[in-house]
Structure formats: structure tokens, C-alpha cells
Design a protein around this motif. Structure first.
Motif, short mmCIF file in Angstrom:
data_model
loop_
_atom_site.label_atom_id
_atom_site.label_comp_id
_atom_site.label_asym_id
_atom_site.label_seq_id
_atom_site.Cartn_x
_atom_site.Cartn_y
_atom_site.Cartn_z
N HIS A 144 -6.13 -5.85 3.74
CA HIS A 144 -4.96 -4.80 3.66
C HIS A 144 -5.19 -3.47 3.66
O HIS A 144 -4.68 -2.66 4.21
N VAL A 148 -4.33 -0.75 6.39
CA VAL A 148 -3.44 0.44 5.84
C VAL A 148 -4.27 1.71 6.54
O VAL A 148 -3.48 2.62 7.07
N PRO A 154 1.82 0.74 3.47
CA PRO A 154 1.77 -0.27 2.25
C PRO A 154 2.82 -0.53 1.69
O PRO A 154 3.30 0.28 0.61
N ASN A 157 3.29 -0.87 -2.41
CA ASN A 157 3.31 0.59 -3.09
C ASN A 157 4.74 1.04 -3.36
O ASN A 157 5.71 1.30 -2.31
N LYS A 215 -2.58 -7.89 -2.43
CA LYS A 215 -1.65 -6.77 -2.57
C LYS A 215 -1.51 -6.30 -4.01
O LYS A 215 -0.71 -5.37 -4.43
#
Length: 446
Positions: A144, A148, A154, A157, A215
Motif C-alpha cells: 500500500h 500511494v 490513501p 487516512n 492499512k
């Protein structure tokens, strides 16, 4: 803060900085590029890493979760055509003022060979232009973090997700991403935003061990709270910009509380005044108040999750409402102060560690004595019940409340929803009573 957490946060910040340029560029590949049966186009969610039926959920015709795929066709619907005709905008397929939110409206030079404007709000509207990562995001050794860095947004977030969602679910300065008062007068629905609830409606992922490894663990309270803070910032940012200041001789009423003005008019001497004094709005009687639905929610969450900043935020909020009765220059200056206070709260809430009791305490604050008197208008009340609903769902997901217990509480929450079912029938005292009962029934299970 534990050293490992510090390192992780610094790494994320570095990724966000490096990726910011990538999010703004790249080529949009179109929904068809994600639709293979070995990718996201399966008929069942039985993939080993991700569900792989994401496309089916995106285009589900019977659910709110399928609304993104229907966004473009809404422009050519009878309602859409009626709105466009009233505004003199012609056909929906070419309405630049609408395409920024009703489609993934990439510039012509940024469209790949499989891109279709008619796909509506496609995968890349939220995940970012895929040219930099589509061929590698699923392969070893991709992570991930590397995805990004190559341009994927992302969305785990809270700030990043809120920024993407707010572009259409509140508005932005980009072309075709601002709903004017004229559009609403022509029939466009009122725009409202609540990050965690809207995320749930679009949920096409499983918060399982693999997801958390890639994540991190989801935190509904943090997502909801940061969403409120980012919504306040976005609203004030747009309000401060001259191009959104007015429509002709009138201020741009999009920023104001619709239903403080749009109430029944009765010239009879014995009419019942619908206005209620709001302790959070120290402004002259008769002026349309700024729509403060997210400001009220952020005030509530600050009391319990960022108490050191709550007083400064509330002071800035009162100053802003006071300035609205003084003039445009004073209001713009006060908006800057309130926006800075909201930004500070957003950062504090985003960095805050999770706490299993947070949802209970925030629900109590929303319905508490300090905040509930501010529910005098429809929009703030609708936002409050959405917040309580979101936080109740978070308590169930976290195992703090059983599904059976939540079902029993749901009747009280539904009474609060019923109190805001229609702006025309909105009754502030009835709403406050229903919301208070729902909050007390949730607190009893703590």
C-alpha cells in the motif's frame, strides 16, 4: 507516544508529501480497466485479499451505495433535465457546471483509451488516476505504501478521504464542483456531508486482518470527527473566496441555513413564530444564519476528545456568527480564525489514539446540555442524528454493544430521524427530546 507510532506517523507524512504531486496528475484509465474477473469484477466477494466484487457493489441499482455509478445518468433524467432547463444549461452531457461531480471529469488529455465519461463517478474519482499504479498495485512486492507513492490516494487516512469526498459532497473551487443557491432553487437536492456514514454506504471492503495489516485498523469515531473538522474548514475556505461571495446583489445563499428562511409565511397577527434563539449564534434577529451543522458537531466532539482546544474553537465560532451581522470583510476575517481553529482540531483528532469509550462520550456530548440547545434548525439536527447513528454503529462493530441491544435502541434513534424527516414538519423541541432519549438509552448500555 510510543517510538514505533512516531516512526509510522512520520513515514505516512512523508508518503503524503511525495504522493501529493502524483494525485494531481496521471491518466485516468476508466472503470473498464478495473473490471476483470481476476480483479474487481467478480459476481461474489470471495477474493483472498480484497473482495473482488467491488464493481458489482459500485453499480448496484437498488442501493445508495450504487449512487456513484448512476450520477451521470441523473443529468439526463427528467429531474436533471428540468433543473438544467431552468438554469439555461442545455443538455446534461455537456453541462460543465455539473460534470465535476456527476462524472470522473478528467481533462481530455488525461483520458486513457478505456475511459468513459458516462461511467459516472468511477473508481478513479476516489482512488486517483490509475496510470501510475494500475499495472503494479496487485503484484509482489507492491505494498500500500508503494501504491500511494505512485499516485493512489490513501483513503484510509481521514484527512485524505474527507478531502476527496468533500469535493462533491460539499463543494470545491474546481470547475463543476460547487452547488449554487440557483441550482438548489432549480431543484438540486440540498447538500449534506457526514464522512463515516457516507463511507459506510459505499463500503466495498472488509475490515479484516489483511486490511488492517496493510492499512491499519479503522476507527469510526476518528473518521467521523475528522470529517466534521474538515467539513468546517472546507466550508469556510470557500466562503472566504471572492468568486463565491455573491450571486448578483445577493450573497451566495448556499452557505446559509436554508430552512431558517424557507419556512411558511403567514401574515396573520396571531401567527406562531418558528424562530428560536440559538445560543451559539450571537447575531441580530432576522439575518439568515450561516449553516453551522458541522460547526455544532465539531464543538461537541472537541469537548470530549480535544478539551484543551474546545474553548478556543467555540470562541472563534461565536466571533464568526457575530461578524456575520457586521459585514462581509469582518465575516471573512472571522472565518479565517474559525478555519484555523478547525484545522488545529482536525490535526489533533487525526493523531488521537483510539479509545473504546469515545463513541459513548461523544454521543453524550451531542445530546448534552451544552450542545443540544443549539439544535434550533433542521440542518444541524439532521447532522446530529446522523452522528449518533454513525457512532452507535461503531459501538456495535467494536463489540461494545450487541446487535440485539442496538436493535432495541434503534427505535429511539428512528424517532429522532422521524423528527427531521421533513423540513416542513421539523419541530425543534420534539427533536431534542427524541435525540436525548436515544442518547440516554445508549448510555445505559455503557
Amino acid at each position: 507516544m510510543a517510538p514505533l507510532r512516531v516512526v509510522a506517523m512520520l513515514a505516512l507524512l512523508a508518503i503524503l508529501v511525495l504522493a501529493s504531486a502524483a494525485w494531481a496528475g496521471g491518466t485516468f484509465q476508466g472503470v473498464a480497466s478495473c473490471a476483470g474477473s481476476t480483479c474487481h469484477g467478480r459476481s461474489e466477494g470471495d477474493g483472498k485479499v480484497v473482495r473482488q466484487d467491488e464493481l458489482m457493489q459500485w453499480q448496484e441499482p437498488s442501493s445508495k451505495g450504487g449512487a456513484h455509478s448512476r450520477a451521470y445518468s441523473a443529468l439526463t433524467s427528467p429531474r436533471g433535465q428540468k433543473i438544467l432547463s431552468a438554469l439555461g444549461m442545455g443538455q446534461g452531457a455537456n453541462a460543465s457546471a455539473c460534470l465535476g461531480c456527476h462524472a470522473t471529469n478528467a481533462a481530455v488529455g488525461e483520458r486513457g483509451p478505456r475511459f468513459q465519461l458516462g461511467d459516472g463517478v468511477g473508481c478513479e474519482s476516489c482512488h486517483g488516476a490509475a496510470s501510475g499504479w494500475i499495472s503494479t498495485h496487485y503484484a509482489v512486492p507492491a505494498t500500500h505504501v508503494t501504491n500511494v507513492a505512485q499516485g493512489m490516494i490513501p483513503l484510509e487516512n481521514p484527512k485524505a478521504r474527507a478531502s476527496v469526498c468533500l469535493d462533491c459532497h460539499f463543494g470545491s473551487a474546481k470547475t463543476g464542483q460547487f452547488v449554487t443557491h440557483s441550482m438548489m432553487a432549480a431543484g438540486h437536492p440540498r447538500v449534506a456531508f457526514e464522512l463515516d456514514l457516507f463511507s459506510d454506504l459505499e463500503r466495498h471492503w472488509d475490515d479484516d486482518a489483511d486490511y488492517r495489516q496493510r492499512k491499519g485498523r479503522g476507527d469510526s469515531v476518528r473518521m467521523w470527527a475528522v470529517g466534521q473538522a474538515e467539513a468546517v474548514q472546507r466550508s469556510l475556505s470557500l466562503f472566504q473566496q471572492p468568486q463565491f461571495a455573491s450571486e448578483g446583489i445577493f450573497p451566495e445563499f448556499y452557505f446559509y441555513d436554508c430552512h431558517s428562511c424557507h419556512r411558511s409565511i403567514d401574515d396573520q397577527p396571531n401567527r406562531a413564530r418558528q424562530f428560536e434563539t440559538n445560543p451559539g449564534r450571537p447575531m441580530p434577529f432576522g439575518l439568515p444564519p450561516y449553516n453551522d451543522e458541522n460547526i455544532i458537531m465539531l464543538s461537541a466532539v472537541a469537548q470530549v476528545l480535544a478539551s484543551g482546544q474546545a474553548s478556543a474553537f467555540d470562541s472563534a465560532s461565536r466571533g464568526f456568527h457575530t461578524a456575520m451581522g457586521q459585514g462581509r470583510p469582518q465575516a471573512v476575517a472571522a472565518a479565517g480564525k474559525l478555519r484555523a481553529a478547525a484545522a488545529s482540531l482536525s490535526s489533533a483528532l487525526a493523531a488521537r489514539a483510539g479509545n473504546p469509550d469515545s463513541a459513548f462520550t461523544v454521543i453524550g456530548a451531542i445530546a448534552g446540555k451544552a450542545v443540544s440547545p443549539r439544535f434550533t434548525d433542521y440542518t444541524g439536527s439532521a447532522q446530529a442524528v446522523m452522528g449518533v447513528d454513525t457512532l452507535l454503529n461503531a459501538l456495535v462493530r467494536e463489540g461494545r454493544i450487541t446487535v440485539g441491544a442496538a436493535t432495541g435502541i434503534r427505535a429511539n434513534v428512528n424517532r429522532a430521524y422521524a423528527a427531521v424527516a421533513s423540513p416542513a414538519g421539523y419541530d425543534p423541541p420534539a427533536f431534542r427530546a427524541a435525540l436525548g432519549q436515544a442518547a440516554r438509552s445508549i448510555e445505559a448500555l455503557r
